[in-house]
Design a protein around this motif. Structure first.
Motif, PDB file in Angstrom:
ATOM      1  N   GLU A 119     -73.679   8.651 -71.455  1.00  0.00           N
ATOM      2  CA  GLU A 119     -73.724  10.077 -71.115  1.00  0.00           C
ATOM      3  C   GLU A 119     -74.630  10.304 -69.904  1.00  0.00           C
ATOM      4  OE1 GLU A 119     -75.031  14.317 -73.241  1.00  0.00           O
ATOM      5  OE2 GLU A 119     -75.636  12.417 -74.123  1.00  0.00           O
ATOM      6  N   LEU A 120     -75.795   9.672 -69.905  1.00  0.00           N
ATOM      7  CA  LEU A 120     -76.732   9.824 -68.791  1.00  0.00           C
ATOM      8  C   LEU A 120     -76.171   9.206 -67.511  1.00  0.00           C
ATOM      9  CD1 LEU A 120     -80.016   9.047 -70.743  1.00  0.00           C
ATOM     10  CD2 LEU A 120     -79.237  11.288 -69.943  1.00  0.00           C
ATOM     11  N   TYR A 121     -75.449   8.100 -67.655  1.00  0.00           N
ATOM     12  CA  TYR A 121     -74.787   7.460 -66.512  1.00  0.00           C
ATOM     13  C   TYR A 121     -73.743   8.402 -65.914  1.00  0.00           C
ATOM     14  CZ  TYR A 121     -71.372   4.296 -64.264  1.00  0.00           C
ATOM     15  OH  TYR A 121     -70.477   3.692 -63.399  1.00  0.00           O
ATOM     16  N   ARG A 122     -72.936   9.013 -66.762  1.00  0.00           N
ATOM     17  CA  ARG A 122     -71.904   9.934 -66.279  1.00  0.00           C
ATOM     18  C   ARG A 122     -72.524  11.147 -65.590  1.00  0.00           C
ATOM     19  NH1 ARG A 122     -69.935   9.171 -71.554  1.00  0.00           N
ATOM     20  NH2 ARG A 122     -70.395  11.369 -72.022  1.00  0.00           N
ATOM     21  N   GLU A 123     -73.715  11.523 -66.037  1.00  0.00           N
ATOM     22  CA  GLU A 123     -74.425  12.647 -65.429  1.00  0.00           C
ATOM     23  C   GLU A 123     -75.224  12.204 -64.200  1.00  0.00           C
ATOM     24  OE1 GLU A 123     -76.715  14.233 -68.643  1.00  0.00           O
ATOM     25  OE2 GLU A 123     -74.983  15.162 -69.616  1.00  0.00           O
ATOM     26  N   GLU A 124     -75.073  10.933 -63.839  1.00  0.00           N
ATOM     27  CA  GLU A 124     -75.639  10.349 -62.613  1.00  0.00           C
ATOM     28  C   GLU A 124     -77.162  10.301 -62.608  1.00  0.00           C
ATOM     29  OE1 GLU A 124     -73.854  12.345 -59.285  1.00  0.00           O
ATOM     30  OE2 GLU A 124     -71.884  11.431 -59.642  1.00  0.00           O
ATOM     31  N   PHE A 125     -77.744  10.065 -63.776  1.00  0.00           N
ATOM     32  CA  PHE A 125     -79.188   9.858 -63.833  1.00  0.00           C
ATOM     33  C   PHE A 125     -79.556   8.438 -63.393  1.00  0.00           C
ATOM     34  CE2 PHE A 125     -79.110  13.627 -66.565  1.00  0.00           C
ATOM     35  CZ  PHE A 125     -80.226  14.300 -66.084  1.00  0.00           C
TER      36      PHE A 125
ATOM     37  N   THR B  15     -72.278 -11.381 -79.574  1.00  0.00           N
ATOM     38  CA  THR B  15     -73.658 -10.991 -79.289  1.00  0.00           C
ATOM     39  C   THR B  15     -73.805  -9.479 -79.272  1.00  0.00           C
ATOM     40  OG1 THR B  15     -73.347 -10.882 -76.880  1.00  0.00           O
ATOM     41  CG2 THR B  15     -73.950 -13.033 -77.812  1.00  0.00           C
ATOM     42  N   GLU B  16     -75.047  -9.038 -79.360  1.00  0.00           N
ATOM     43  CA  GLU B  16     -75.318  -7.605 -79.245  1.00  0.00           C
ATOM     44  C   GLU B  16     -74.902  -7.099 -77.868  1.00  0.00           C
ATOM     45  OE1 GLU B  16     -79.194  -7.353 -82.235  1.00  0.00           O
ATOM     46  OE2 GLU B  16     -79.503  -7.733 -80.098  1.00  0.00           O
ATOM     47  N   TRP B  17     -75.131  -7.912 -76.843  1.00  0.00           N
ATOM     48  CA  TRP B  17     -74.772  -7.479 -75.492  1.00  0.00           C
ATOM     49  C   TRP B  17     -73.278  -7.205 -75.388  1.00  0.00           C
ATOM     50  CZ3 TRP B  17     -71.430  -9.164 -71.718  1.00  0.00           C
ATOM     51  CH2 TRP B  17     -71.527  -8.504 -70.479  1.00  0.00           C
ATOM     52  N   GLU B  18     -72.437  -8.078 -75.958  1.00  0.00           N
ATOM     53  CA  GLU B  18     -70.985  -7.865 -75.917  1.00  0.00           C
ATOM     54  C   GLU B  18     -70.625  -6.533 -76.566  1.00  0.00           C
ATOM     55  OE1 GLU B  18     -68.709 -10.984 -77.610  1.00  0.00           O
ATOM     56  OE2 GLU B  18     -69.345 -12.488 -76.152  1.00  0.00           O
ATOM     57  N   PHE B  19     -71.248  -6.255 -77.696  1.00  0.00           N
ATOM     58  CA  PHE B  19     -70.975  -5.007 -78.395  1.00  0.00           C
ATOM     59  C   PHE B  19     -71.437  -3.802 -77.578  1.00  0.00           C
ATOM     60  CE2 PHE B  19     -73.066  -1.831 -81.281  1.00  0.00           C
ATOM     61  CZ  PHE B  19     -71.916  -1.140 -81.593  1.00  0.00           C
ATOM     62  N   LEU B  20     -72.663  -3.857 -77.071  1.00  0.00           N
ATOM     63  CA  LEU B  20     -73.196  -2.736 -76.298  1.00  0.00           C
ATOM     64  C   LEU B  20     -72.392  -2.501 -75.034  1.00  0.00           C
ATOM     65  CD1 LEU B  20     -77.015  -3.480 -76.681  1.00  0.00           C
ATOM     66  CD2 LEU B  20     -75.604  -1.924 -78.040  1.00  0.00           C
ATOM     67  N   GLN B  21     -71.953  -3.579 -74.389  1.00  0.00           N
ATOM     68  CA  GLN B  21     -71.119  -3.441 -73.200  1.00  0.00           C
ATOM     69  C   GLN B  21     -69.823  -2.717 -73.541  1.00  0.00           C
ATOM     70  OE1 GLN B  21     -68.601  -6.586 -71.932  1.00  0.00           O
ATOM     71  NE2 GLN B  21     -69.115  -6.362 -69.762  1.00  0.00           N
ATOM     72  N   GLN B  22     -69.209  -3.083 -74.665  1.00  0.00           N
ATOM     73  CA  GLN B  22     -67.961  -2.445 -75.071  1.00  0.00           C
ATOM     74  C   GLN B  22     -68.155  -0.948 -75.308  1.00  0.00           C
ATOM     75  OE1 GLN B  22     -64.974  -3.789 -75.078  1.00  0.00           O
ATOM     76  NE2 GLN B  22     -64.024  -1.866 -75.721  1.00  0.00           N
ATOM     77  N   VAL B  23     -69.249  -0.589 -75.954  1.00  0.00           N
ATOM     78  CA  VAL B  23     -69.541   0.828 -76.190  1.00  0.00           C
ATOM     79  C   VAL B  23     -69.671   1.565 -74.864  1.00  0.00           C
ATOM     80  CG1 VAL B  23     -71.163   2.494 -77.173  1.00  0.00           C
ATOM     81  CG2 VAL B  23     -70.668   0.364 -78.397  1.00  0.00           C
ATOM     82  N   LEU B  24     -70.385   0.975 -73.927  1.00  0.00           N
ATOM     83  CA  LEU B  24     -70.569   1.604 -72.623  1.00  0.00           C
ATOM     84  C   LEU B  24     -69.236   1.802 -71.906  1.00  0.00           C
ATOM     85  CD1 LEU B  24     -73.724  -0.344 -71.375  1.00  0.00           C
ATOM     86  CD2 LEU B  24     -73.639   2.047 -72.104  1.00  0.00           C
ATOM     87  N   VAL B  25     -68.410   0.768 -71.895  1.00  0.00           N
ATOM     88  CA  VAL B  25     -67.121   0.841 -71.212  1.00  0.00           C
ATOM     89  C   VAL B  25     -66.231   1.903 -71.851  1.00  0.00           C
ATOM     90  CG1 VAL B  25     -64.989  -0.410 -70.699  1.00  0.00           C
ATOM     91  CG2 VAL B  25     -67.201  -1.517 -70.325  1.00  0.00           C
TER      92      VAL B  25
ATOM     93  N   ASN C 121     -67.098   4.465 -73.171  1.00  0.00           N
ATOM     94  CA  ASN C 121     -67.661   5.789 -72.915  1.00  0.00           C
ATOM     95  C   ASN C 121     -67.810   6.084 -71.424  1.00  0.00           C
ATOM     96  OD1 ASN C 121     -68.648   7.295 -75.579  1.00  0.00           O
ATOM     97  ND2 ASN C 121     -68.844   5.090 -75.893  1.00  0.00           N
ATOM     98  N   GLY C 122     -66.983   5.404 -70.618  1.00  0.00           N
ATOM     99  CA  GLY C 122     -66.871   5.791 -69.223  1.00  0.00           C
ATOM    100  C   GLY C 122     -67.736   5.076 -68.216  1.00  0.00           C
ATOM    101  N   VAL C 123     -68.376   3.971 -68.616  1.00  0.00           N
ATOM    102  CA  VAL C 123     -69.211   3.226 -67.675  1.00  0.00           C
ATOM    103  C   VAL C 123     -68.374   2.144 -66.998  1.00  0.00           C
ATOM    104  CG1 VAL C 123     -71.238   1.749 -67.408  1.00  0.00           C
ATOM    105  CG2 VAL C 123     -71.294   3.665 -69.032  1.00  0.00           C
ATOM    106  N   ASP C 124     -68.491   2.039 -65.696  1.00  0.00           N
ATOM    107  CA  ASP C 124     -67.794   1.002 -64.935  1.00  0.00           C
ATOM    108  C   ASP C 124     -68.450  -0.352 -65.213  1.00  0.00           C
ATOM    109  OD1 ASP C 124     -66.799  -0.734 -62.885  1.00  0.00           O
ATOM    110  OD2 ASP C 124     -66.342   1.009 -61.653  1.00  0.00           O
ATOM    111  N   LYS C 125     -67.645  -1.353 -65.535  1.00  0.00           N
ATOM    112  CA  LYS C 125     -68.171  -2.676 -65.868  1.00  0.00           C
ATOM    113  C   LYS C 125     -69.088  -3.241 -64.790  1.00  0.00           C
ATOM    114  CE  LYS C 125     -65.169  -4.957 -69.240  1.00  0.00           C
ATOM    115  NZ  LYS C 125     -64.276  -6.121 -69.474  1.00  0.00           N
ATOM    116  N   LYS C 126     -68.773  -2.956 -63.549  1.00  0.00           N
ATOM    117  CA  LYS C 126     -69.568  -3.513 -62.448  1.00  0.00           C
ATOM    118  C   LYS C 126     -70.994  -2.971 -62.430  1.00  0.00           C
ATOM    119  CE  LYS C 126     -68.180  -0.119 -58.920  1.00  0.00           C
ATOM    120  NZ  LYS C 126     -69.506   0.545 -58.887  1.00  0.00           N
TER     121      LYS C 126
END
Length: 203
Positions: A41-47, A80-90, A92-97
């Motif tokens: 959410e904060l990423y989408r709001e460009e924080f 891993t936790e990172w794989e899971f967290l990355q999936q949640v981010l993606v 929810n609108g976060v660009d993988k890069k």
């Protein structure tokens, strides 16, 4: 007196600040999607333009504990936790890069240690950072990350959804055990760290 006692513990453990523009958003490893949803959410709001979720799996369990909430939304086999967290981010609108990778940490202090290695390798100067975690994990996570990033200004923006909050933690056995467990760990886990710091100051 009882209310003052509860307030002192609540004020220490729970931190919830207004976000500001930052260089990066940190997400300590966990099995809850909520902190990553808040980060997205904060990423989408460009924080912030970059995010760094961190985590291998619990050193106690020896494997990823699995998705702890909203399993119907976040399905799949996560090593891993990172794989899971990355999936949640993606999802929810976060660009993988824009998602950096740290998948070695097995507990909160390592989340901070290994995240610092990643940002150093990337050549990032982290002047300001947002920290997204579960509400009751805020103080301990902040202590560790601030230790590794002593010159960084942090803004703690915990998950909006949590079964244990500043308002209700003392009303359930789970809440009491979780929050007082955090108080205990803030003391016990820093013994070795503070002793090492003392040695460095004296040398």
């Amino acid at each position: 007196m009882y209310e003052k006692f509860l307030k002192q513990i609540t004020d220490f453990i729970f931190i919830d600040q207004e976000p500001q523009k930052a260089d990066i958003i940190f997400i300590p490893g966990n099995g809850f999607p909520n902190p990553s949803e808040r980060a997205a959410e904060l990423y989408r709001e460009e924080f912030a333009k970059k995010l760094l979720p961190s985590g291998h799996y619990s050193v106690v369990l020896g494997h990823f504990a699995g998705v702890l909430q909203k399993q119907e939304l976040y399905q799949g086999k996560f090593e891993t936790e990172w794989e899971f967290l990355q999936q949640v981010l993606v999802q929810n609108g976060v660009d993988k890069k824009d998602i950096l990778k740290e998948d070695n940490a097995t507990y909160t202090y390592e989340n901070a240690i290994y995240s610092k290695k990643v940002t150093d390798k990337e050549g990032m100067e982290v002047k300001k950072a947002i920290l997204c975690c579960m509400p009751y994990h805020a103080r301990r996570a902040l202590l560790y990350y601030q230790l590794l990033y002593p010159e960084t200004e942090f803004f703690v923006c915990p998950a909006k959804e949590s079964p244990i909050t500043a308002e209700n933690w003392y009303l359930s056995k789970e809440g009491i055990e979780t929050v007082l467990g955090e108080v205990e760990r803030c003391g016990s886990q820093f013994h070795e760290i503070l002793n090492e710091i003392k040695k460095e100051v004296r040398s």
